[in-house]
Design a protein around this motif. Structure first.
Motif, PDB file in Angstrom:
ATOM      1  N   ILE A  88       0.847  -1.202   0.000  1.00 16.97           N
ATOM      2  CA  ILE A  88       0.000   0.000   0.000  1.00 16.97           C
ATOM      3  C   ILE A  88       0.876   1.243   0.000  1.00 16.97           C
ATOM      4  O   ILE A  88       0.630   2.208  -0.747  1.00 16.97           O
ATOM      5  N   ALA A  89       1.902   1.238   0.854  1.00 13.02           N
ATOM      6  CA  ALA A  89       2.791   2.398   0.910  1.00 13.02           C
ATOM      7  C   ALA A  89       3.516   2.602  -0.416  1.00 13.02           C
ATOM      8  O   ALA A  89       3.701   3.743  -0.866  1.00 13.02           O
ATOM      9  N   ARG A  90       3.925   1.521  -1.036  1.00 10.14           N
ATOM     10  CA  ARG A  90       4.623   1.634  -2.320  1.00 10.14           C
ATOM     11  C   ARG A  90       3.739   2.272  -3.379  1.00 10.14           C
ATOM     12  O   ARG A  90       4.187   3.117  -4.167  1.00 10.14           O
ATOM     13  N   ARG A  91       2.450   1.895  -3.384  1.00  6.18           N
ATOM     14  CA  ARG A  91       1.517   2.446  -4.376  1.00  6.18           C
ATOM     15  C   ARG A  91       1.078   3.862  -4.016  1.00  6.18           C
ATOM     16  O   ARG A  91       0.664   4.628  -4.906  1.00  6.18           O
ATOM     17  N   ASN A  92       1.107   4.211  -2.724  1.00  7.74           N
ATOM     18  CA  ASN A  92       0.720   5.547  -2.263  1.00  7.74           C
ATOM     19  C   ASN A  92      -0.633   5.966  -2.859  1.00  7.74           C
ATOM     20  O   ASN A  92      -0.731   6.946  -3.593  1.00  7.74           O
ATOM     21  N   PRO A  93      -1.701   5.232  -2.560  1.00 11.79           N
ATOM     22  CA  PRO A  93      -2.993   5.439  -3.231  1.00 11.79           C
ATOM     23  C   PRO A  93      -3.639   6.779  -2.874  1.00 11.79           C
ATOM     24  O   PRO A  93      -3.469   7.302  -1.762  1.00 11.79           O
ATOM     25  N   THR A  94      -4.377   7.334  -3.824  1.00  9.97           N
ATOM     26  CA  THR A  94      -5.117   8.574  -3.584  1.00  9.97           C
ATOM     27  C   THR A  94      -6.624   8.362  -3.679  1.00  9.97           C
ATOM     28  O   THR A  94      -7.398   9.226  -3.270  1.00  9.97           O
ATOM     29  N   ARG A  95      -7.056   7.219  -4.210  1.00  6.05           N
ATOM     30  CA  ARG A  95      -8.493   6.911  -4.342  1.00  6.05           C
ATOM     31  C   ARG A  95      -8.738   5.487  -3.875  1.00  6.05           C
ATOM     32  O   ARG A  95      -7.836   4.649  -3.899  1.00  6.05           O
ATOM     33  N   GLU A  96      -9.953   5.217  -3.468  1.00  5.11           N
ATOM     34  CA  GLU A  96     -10.308   3.864  -3.047  1.00  5.11           C
ATOM     35  C   GLU A  96     -10.093   2.876  -4.184  1.00  5.11           C
ATOM     36  O   GLU A  96      -9.744   1.722  -3.969  1.00  5.11           O
ATOM     37  N   ARG A  97     -10.288   3.347  -5.407  1.00  5.36           N
ATOM     38  CA  ARG A  97     -10.099   2.479  -6.556  1.00  5.36           C
ATOM     39  C   ARG A  97      -8.657   1.992  -6.669  1.00  5.36           C
ATOM     40  O   ARG A  97      -8.379   0.894  -7.140  1.00  5.36           O
ATOM     41  N   ASP A  98      -7.709   2.817  -6.207  1.00  2.00           N
ATOM     42  CA  ASP A  98      -6.300   2.410  -6.240  1.00  2.00           C
ATOM     43  C   ASP A  98      -6.034   1.225  -5.314  1.00  2.00           C
ATOM     44  O   ASP A  98      -5.091   0.452  -5.543  1.00  2.00           O
ATOM     45  N   LEU A  99      -6.865   1.101  -4.278  1.00  2.00           N
ATOM     46  CA  LEU A  99      -6.702  -0.005  -3.333  1.00  2.00           C
ATOM     47  C   LEU A  99      -7.445  -1.257  -3.776  1.00  2.00           C
ATOM     48  O   LEU A  99      -7.110  -2.359  -3.350  1.00  2.00           O
ATOM     49  N   SER A 100      -8.455  -1.080  -4.593  1.00  2.00           N
ATOM     50  CA  SER A 100      -9.293  -2.220  -4.968  1.00  2.00           C
ATOM     51  C   SER A 100      -8.541  -3.242  -5.803  1.00  2.00           C
ATOM     52  O   SER A 100      -8.963  -4.397  -5.911  1.00  2.00           O
ATOM     53  N   VAL A 101      -7.405  -2.839  -6.397  1.00  2.00           N
ATOM     54  CA  VAL A 101      -6.649  -3.766  -7.240  1.00  2.00           C
ATOM     55  C   VAL A 101      -5.669  -4.613  -6.418  1.00  2.00           C
ATOM     56  O   VAL A 101      -5.007  -5.489  -6.962  1.00  2.00           O
ATOM     57  N   ILE A 102      -5.574  -4.340  -5.110  1.00  2.00           N
ATOM     58  CA  ILE A 102      -4.653  -5.086  -4.246  1.00  2.00           C
ATOM     59  C   ILE A 102      -5.385  -6.288  -3.663  1.00  2.00           C
ATOM     60  O   ILE A 102      -6.379  -6.140  -2.946  1.00  2.00           O
ATOM     61  N   ARG A 103      -4.929  -7.458  -3.997  1.00  2.00           N
ATOM     62  CA  ARG A 103      -5.570  -8.666  -3.483  1.00  2.00           C
ATOM     63  C   ARG A 103      -5.296  -8.821  -1.995  1.00  2.00           C
ATOM     64  O   ARG A 103      -4.201  -8.554  -1.525  1.00  2.00           O
ATOM     65  N   GLY A 104      -6.314  -9.261  -1.248  1.00  2.00           N
ATOM     66  CA  GLY A 104      -6.130  -9.551   0.166  1.00  2.00           C
ATOM     67  C   GLY A 104      -6.652  -8.497   1.103  1.00  2.00           C
ATOM     68  O   GLY A 104      -6.674  -8.710   2.320  1.00  2.00           O
ATOM     69  N   LEU A 105      -7.087  -7.341   0.559  1.00  2.00           N
ATOM     70  CA  LEU A 105      -7.659  -6.303   1.413  1.00  2.00           C
ATOM     71  C   LEU A 105      -9.158  -6.512   1.553  1.00  2.00           C
ATOM     72  O   LEU A 105      -9.853  -6.797   0.577  1.00  2.00           O
ATOM     73  N   ARG A 106      -9.650  -6.349   2.756  1.00  2.00           N
ATOM     74  CA  ARG A 106     -11.093  -6.434   2.965  1.00  2.00           C
ATOM     75  C   ARG A 106     -11.739  -5.122   2.511  1.00  2.00           C
ATOM     76  O   ARG A 106     -11.279  -4.036   2.871  1.00  2.00           O
ATOM     77  N   ARG A 107     -12.808  -5.218   1.752  1.00  2.00           N
ATOM     78  CA  ARG A 107     -13.448  -4.020   1.210  1.00  2.00           C
ATOM     79  C   ARG A 107     -13.908  -3.072   2.304  1.00  2.00           C
ATOM     80  O   ARG A 107     -13.851  -1.855   2.141  1.00  2.00           O
ATOM     81  N   ARG A 108     -14.332  -3.648   3.437  1.00  2.00           N
ATOM     82  CA  ARG A 108     -14.844  -2.775   4.491  1.00  2.00           C
ATOM     83  C   ARG A 108     -13.752  -1.932   5.139  1.00  2.00           C
ATOM     84  O   ARG A 108     -14.055  -0.959   5.848  1.00  2.00           O
ATOM     85  N   ASP A 109     -12.475  -2.295   4.915  1.00  2.00           N
ATOM     86  CA  ASP A 109     -11.377  -1.531   5.500  1.00  2.00           C
ATOM     87  C   ASP A 109     -10.789  -0.499   4.547  1.00  2.00           C
ATOM     88  O   ASP A 109      -9.937   0.295   4.948  1.00  2.00           O
ATOM     89  N   VAL A 110     -11.216  -0.517   3.297  1.00  2.00           N
ATOM     90  CA  VAL A 110     -10.575   0.323   2.282  1.00  2.00           C
ATOM     91  C   VAL A 110     -10.681   1.803   2.629  1.00  2.00           C
ATOM     92  O   VAL A 110      -9.689   2.547   2.549  1.00  2.00           O
ATOM     93  N   ALA A 111     -11.857   2.273   3.052  1.00  2.00           N
ATOM     94  CA  ALA A 111     -12.020   3.694   3.372  1.00  2.00           C
ATOM     95  C   ALA A 111     -11.122   4.095   4.544  1.00  2.00           C
ATOM     96  O   ALA A 111     -10.486   5.167   4.514  1.00  2.00           O
ATOM     97  N   ALA A 112     -11.060   3.258   5.562  1.00  2.00           N
ATOM     98  CA  ALA A 112     -10.222   3.574   6.721  1.00  2.00           C
ATOM     99  C   ALA A 112      -8.746   3.599   6.337  1.00  2.00           C
ATOM    100  O   ALA A 112      -7.985   4.473   6.783  1.00  2.00           O
ATOM    101  N   ILE A 113      -8.338   2.645   5.497  1.00  2.00           N
ATOM    102  CA  ILE A 113      -6.945   2.603   5.057  1.00  2.00           C
ATOM    103  C   ILE A 113      -6.589   3.855   4.266  1.00  2.00           C
ATOM    104  O   ILE A 113      -5.537   4.472   4.479  1.00  2.00           O
ATOM    105  N   LEU A 114      -7.473   4.241   3.355  1.00  2.00           N
ATOM    106  CA  LEU A 114      -7.217   5.436   2.547  1.00  2.00           C
ATOM    107  C   LEU A 114      -7.111   6.676   3.433  1.00  2.00           C
ATOM    108  O   LEU A 114      -6.262   7.549   3.214  1.00  2.00           O
ATOM    109  N   HIS A 115      -7.945   6.737   4.457  1.00  2.00           N
ATOM    110  CA  HIS A 115      -7.898   7.877   5.378  1.00  2.00           C
ATOM    111  C   HIS A 115      -6.550   7.941   6.092  1.00  2.00           C
ATOM    112  O   HIS A 115      -5.956   9.016   6.234  1.00  2.00           O
ATOM    113  N   VAL A 116      -6.052   6.777   6.530  1.00  2.00           N
ATOM    114  CA  VAL A 116      -4.752   6.732   7.199  1.00  2.00           C
ATOM    115  C   VAL A 116      -3.650   7.158   6.243  1.00  2.00           C
ATOM    116  O   VAL A 116      -2.742   7.923   6.611  1.00  2.00           O
ATOM    117  N   VAL A 117      -3.713   6.698   5.007  1.00  2.00           N
ATOM    118  CA  VAL A 117      -2.710   7.062   4.006  1.00  2.00           C
ATOM    119  C   VAL A 117      -2.715   8.570   3.773  1.00  2.00           C
ATOM    120  O   VAL A 117      -1.649   9.214   3.693  1.00  2.00           O
TER     121      VAL A 117
END
Length: 406
Positions: free
Chosen positions: A264-293
């Motif tokens: 996640i840090a390597r990709r440095n995502p700016t949108r939830e869609r940037d995280l959706s391509v990473i296998r193994g992440l739970r969808r319900r955590d994506v918003a919280a992860i993006l907020h932390v980033v």
């Protein structure tokens, strides 16, 4: 340095059969703790399950005194506050074997560490036995008693406990005090009781550190390719993950895997869609992860972790480290110490690196601390600085070198 000839051995050990008690009710626990209040030495072990939760679930407490053996069932007796109070009381000698987890549980439930700890595994290494020795091997080497360890991976959460589980649990503490008595006497003869107390304190500090969660992320793999801002993302994600894990009592790895924190840090995502391509992440955590980033990305550069540059060592460092490690092994064989308890390869490497840089022995090496600094370090420095030389004089000996002043 005090020395002793011969190998560690005990003769004429008297091991009486002790009464066995299983404590399953609050009333029995109260009576048990009242009894233990009058005992100034007791052995202590635990059985727990920690694979599925953030905090381990304590399933059984085993206690041994010179008069009886006790199993305490934490699933039925209620709060163990009175027992833990006895463990942290410095007036009580608490004997454990490889007690890292017991120290951690004590810190978890009391906020404190055992007040007067004696770890048999460490003590064995300080009197010349191998380190680390398993419980059954140590009991056999010190007392000449054979015990089995057949229930190591048993399911301790199930009730009722089987006869095999009960026998295993009693045997886990049955020999703690006899072994303690033998090793304590040996330490006294060698003049190493202070060394042992120093090591027990270090065990407690390492096993139950008051280490901020922020530092744990540095141990993750794959950080070497990240810049300061991406390191900040890893750090903040690690903090968030630990918080969620503690709140939900789940292992941190089940929230987000270690490798995904770095990805996640390597990709440095700016949108939830940037995280959706990473296998193994739970969808319900994506918003919280993006907020932390996003929060990590907003930090000033001076608030971001520094990149730790990997030292480029000269080729001869490894060669000198190997020689000095051999000298340490020879020294330990002569002085009845377990070499890998005294120092590991990294401790010796730090010492050699400092010498090559013209610096004093590094404080972050075990060899620069306590009894090692006084009794072991001078012998290594004498070789490292050319004040002593060595030659091989007996290839069949456990200590094959002869070291003389140069």
């Amino acid at each position: 340095m005090s020395q002793a000839a011969g190998t560690f051995a005990l003769a004429g050990v008297n091991l009486p059969d002790l009464p066995e008690q299983i404590v399953t009710t609050p009333q029995e626990l109260a009576a048990c703790c009242e009894y233990l209040t009058g005992q100034r030495q007791f052995g202590f072990d635990t059985e727990f399950v920690g694979e599925d939760t953030y905090h381990p679930r304590l399933c059984l407490v085993q206690v041994a005194t010179n008069e009886r053996l006790i199993l305490i069932d934490p699933l039925t007796v209620g709060p163990l506050d009175a027992f833990w109070k006895l463990v942290v009381d410095p007036a009580n000698q608490v004997v454990v074997h490889a007690g890292r987890e017991e120290v951690r549980l004590c810190r978890l439930w009391t906020g404190s560490i055992p007040g007067n700890l004696f770890d048999l595994q460490i003590a064995a290494g300080l009197v010349g036995l191998a380190y680390p020795l398993g419980h059954a091997v140590l009991v056999n080497q010190v007392l000449g008693v054979q015990i089995t360890k057949g229930e190591t991976l048993t399911e301790w959460r199930d009730r009722p406990l089987t006869p095999q589980q009960i026998r295993y649990a009693f045997d886990d503490v049955r020999y703690l005090l006899p072994v303690w008595d033998a090793l304590a006497q040996r330490l006294g003869k060698l003049g190493r009781l202070d060394w042992a107390r120093e090591e027990f304190a270090r065990l407690a500090a390492v096993a139950a550190p008051e280490e901020p969660v922020a530092e744990k992320w540095r141990k993750l793999r794959g950080l070497g390719s990240l810049d300061r801002r991406r390191l900040a993302i890893v750090r903040e994600l690690s903090r968030w993950r630990e918080g969620v894990a503690a709140q939900t009592n789940r292992p941190a790895r089940t929230i987000v895997r270690d490798d995904l924190l770095v990805e996640i840090a390597r990709r440095n995502p700016t949108r939830e869609r940037d995280l959706s391509v990473i296998r193994g992440l739970r969808r319900r955590d994506v918003a919280a992860i993006l907020h932390v980033v996003q929060q990590a990305r907003g930090l000033a550069l001076e608030e971001c972790p520094k990149v730790i540059e990997r030292e480029q060592d000269q080729p001869q460092l490894a060669l000198i480290t190997n020689v000095l490690t051999a000298v340490q092994g020879d020294f330990c064989a002569r002085n009845h110490l377990a070499a890998n308890l005294v120092a590991n390869g990294q401790d010796v490497r730090l010492l050699v690196r400092a010498a090559m840089q013209g610096a004093a022995p590094p404080e972050d090496s075990l060899l620069s601390q306590g009894w090692r600094r006084q009794h072991v370090l001078p012998h290594l420095l004498a070789i490292l600085e050319g004040r002593s030389s060595l030659r091989i004089t007996d290839v069949g000996a456990e200590a094959p070198f002869t070291i003389t002043e140069a």
